[in-house]
Write a protein that holds these residues in place. Structure first.
Motif, short mmCIF file in Angstrom:
data_model
loop_
_atom_site.label_atom_id
_atom_site.label_comp_id
_atom_site.label_asym_id
_atom_site.label_seq_id
_atom_site.Cartn_x
_atom_site.Cartn_y
_atom_site.Cartn_z
N TYR A 281 0.82 -1.21 0.00
CA TYR A 281 0.00 0.00 0.00
C TYR A 281 0.86 1.27 0.00
O TYR A 281 0.60 2.22 -0.74
N ALA A 282 1.90 1.29 0.84
CA ALA A 282 2.75 2.48 0.93
C ALA A 282 3.56 2.67 -0.35
O ALA A 282 3.69 3.80 -0.86
N ASN A 283 4.07 1.58 -0.89
CA ASN A 283 4.89 1.66 -2.09
C ASN A 283 4.09 2.19 -3.27
O ASN A 283 4.60 2.95 -4.10
N PHE A 284 2.81 1.79 -3.35
CA PHE A 284 2.00 2.28 -4.47
C PHE A 284 1.85 3.80 -4.43
O PHE A 284 1.93 4.47 -5.46
N ILE A 285 1.62 4.35 -3.23
CA ILE A 285 1.45 5.80 -3.12
C ILE A 285 2.70 6.52 -3.61
O ILE A 285 2.63 7.52 -4.34
N VAL A 286 3.87 6.01 -3.23
CA VAL A 286 5.12 6.65 -3.64
C VAL A 286 5.37 6.45 -5.13
O VAL A 286 5.82 7.36 -5.83
N LEU A 368 5.19 4.44 4.71
CA LEU A 368 5.10 5.48 3.70
C LEU A 368 6.18 6.55 3.91
O LEU A 368 6.79 7.02 2.95
N VAL A 369 6.43 6.93 5.15
CA VAL A 369 7.49 7.90 5.45
C VAL A 369 8.84 7.37 4.96
O VAL A 369 9.63 8.08 4.34
N ALA A 370 9.09 6.09 5.22
CA ALA A 370 10.36 5.49 4.81
C ALA A 370 10.50 5.48 3.29
O ALA A 370 11.55 5.86 2.73
N TYR A 371 9.46 5.04 2.59
CA TYR A 371 9.51 5.03 1.13
C TYR A 371 9.69 6.44 0.56
O TYR A 371 10.44 6.66 -0.39
N GLY A 372 8.98 7.40 1.14
CA GLY A 372 9.09 8.78 0.67
C GLY A 372 10.49 9.33 0.81
O GLY A 372 10.97 10.10 -0.04
#
Length: 531
Positions: A281-286, A368-372
């Motif tokens: 989920y987080a990776n998709f947003i990034v 998400l913070v980490a991916y960003g």
């Protein structure tokens, strides 16, 4: 040597077309992910699918993705050949690739159990069984990925950018339709254990059908352009094929090594509850803004790098490398600030509905913070890899990627127990940072010195501005949250818009004080596109 005005306009036009098409594709992808989140949340079905998709997704991203090795090698060779030579060459490549990938597809179907056991040793029971059947259904994506990648490169070589960039939406449409049909069929019980199997099969079948439609759409456009069709051609000594394989083979291994790092992360994630779903989920947003912007930068710059590889053009090549790096910073770092400051708000607005609840958002937000944080390093690494491909050197990225596999595994092992899922992402960021350092050292020697120190100073200034902008955005968001706190989606979107706008505004106001030439370049391109 500078590019003339005609070429500059061409660069801008290509970037605009690719950005528009990729944006449309990503919007459909967003609808797909929202549908999946609403149906399954962070639970067993999406965890099983995340692992089942690992190998088919590996091939689809590696071979079928834009800027992948198939795309890069075909553009490099086809753009230099006569039109009458292209169709036989493309058909010969297609035949060779089909034979190889058909064998791999059969292996995936027969040994699906083994692959899932290796990828996810922590996966147990019914979830593992669902993942195995999903992998068997999606195995033909390994074959389709090569055909899609050939279509990407062939159509781009023919100056066709819209269809290849927009074609991934077929998969998103099919999966979204399947998920909502399943919701209608099962009612409120979609995430109950008795419906896990059915949900898993819908996701796998929709993914395969979407890939098939994507390839067929590209094939008919390729055939209309006279760039080859379904004909089998066993002319493996045809002129140009050796040139393609010279770039393709090491580039495929190099990109493959990079993606193996992702699956190393998932190996360790199988021991962390719900980590695979949170990473998805987080990776998709990034990847949504990263995909759009990376295509804008990498697709137009690849042919430019290829035209500037002779020693007399090295000064121009150095300028273009700098532009690629700083355009990456100017587009990625403000988004990094947004993700650092507003991750919980973003997750709540995009996903928090249906089966995706507050606790799920708490799990996904730090990931998400980490991916960003890693967006800039990911894109710069890709820019530098394209420079090596343009120089006809696929071996150096391969050797660096091979080293990175062991480094990433070591960092994952050291970080995942202490930092959980975000630790796996930060391990990848460190690997990309080290790769950038190695690439710059090699290019500095090969191109007779690069002004790396000046570049680093400029980037560090932008990084400092990023943290200032993130702090301002967090304060604005904090104040707005205490002025009004509501579950209304419209008000949540307004709060997110105001906070993120303050971040972007602060970033660009402060960055303009640095008087970087890339800011003017980016501004002029935006103005021209608006006009």
């Amino acid at each position: 040597m500078s590019l003339n005005k005609k070429k500059s306009r061409s660069l801008i036009d290509v970037a605009g077309i690719v950005a528009f098409a990729t944006l449309i594709s990503k919007l459909f992808g967003l609808i797909r992910e929202q549908s999946i989140a609403a149906a399954f949340g962070v639970g067993p079905v999406i965890n099983a699918y995340s692992y089942a998709y690992v190998v088919p997704g590996f091939f689809l991203i590696l071979l079928g993705g834009i800027n992948g090795p198939f795309h890069s090698s075909l553009i490099s060779v086809l753009s230099k050949r006569k039109k009458t030579e292209i169709a036989p060459l493309v058909e010969s490549v297609t035949t060779l690739v089909t034979i190889l990938l058909l064998v791999i597809t059969i292996i995936l179907i027969l040994f699906a159990d083994t692959f899932i056991s290796i990828l996810a040793p922590g996966l147990q029971g019914e979830v593992k069984l669902i993942a195995i059947e999903q992998l068997q259904i999606m195995a033909p994506l390994a074959l389709l990925s090569g055909l899609i990648g050939i279509g990407f490169g062939t159509l781009n070589a023919a100056d066709q950018y819209l269809l290849p960039s927009i074609s991934p939406l077929f998969s998103s449409v099919v999966i979204s339709f399947g998920v909502w049909a399943l919701i209608w069929h099962t009612g409120q019980n979609i995430n109950e254990q008795e419906n896990w199997y059915l949900g898993g099969m819908v996701l796998a079948g929709g993914t395969l059908l979407g890939g098939l439609l994507q390839w067929l759409a590209q094939l008919q456009a390729q055939w209309r352009k006279g760039m080859g069709g379904l004909r089998l051609r066993f002319q493996f000594n045809i002129p140009g094929l050796k040139d393609i394989t010279k770039i393709l083979v090491p580039a495929t291994f190099a990109s493959g090594m990079l993606h193996i790092n992702v699956y190393t992360d998932l190996f360790f994630a199988s021991f962390i509850p719900d980590a695979a779903a949170a990473m998805r989920y987080a990776n998709f947003i990034v990847l949504t803004p990263l995909g759009i912007i990376s295509n804008m930068i990498l697709v137009p710059f690849m042919p430019i790098f290829s035209q500037l590889t002779t020693p007399e053009n090295w000064n121009e090549l150095k300028l273009r490398i700098r532009q690629g790096i700083f355009l990456s910073a100017l587009t990625m770092l403000p988004l990094t600030a947004v993700f650092i400051a507003l991750a919980p708000n973003i997750i709540r607005v995009i996903y928090q509905r249906g089966a995706f609840e507050v606790n799920d958002a708490i799990i996904v937000a730090p990931v998400l913070v980490a991916y960003g944080t890693g967006m800039f390093f990911y894109l710069v690494r890709d820019v530098l890899v394209r420079v090596f491909y343009a120089l006809g050197d696929g071996g150096t990225p391969f050797r660096v990627s091979l080293f990175n596999i062991f480094l990433n595994g070591l960092l994952d092992f050291l970080l995942y127990q202490s930092f959980g899922t975000p630790g796996l992402v930060f391990a990848t960021i460190l690997v990309n940072l080290i790769s950038i350092f190695i690439f710059l050292v090699i290019l500095d020697n090969r191109l007779n010195k690069l002004p790396v120190k000046k570049w680093i100073i400029g980037i560090l200034n932008l990084v400092a501005i990023t943290f200032i902008a993130a702090l301002v955005g967090w304060i604005v968001n904090y104040l707005l949250h205490h002025i009004y706190s509501a579950d209304n989606l419209g008000l949540q979107c307004l709060q997110l818009f105001i906070s993120s706008s303050s971040i972007l505004g602060i970033f660009f106001i402060l960055s303009m004080q640095l008087q970087l030439p890339e800011i003017e370049l980016l501004s002029n391109q935006l103005k021209r596109k608006l006009k």
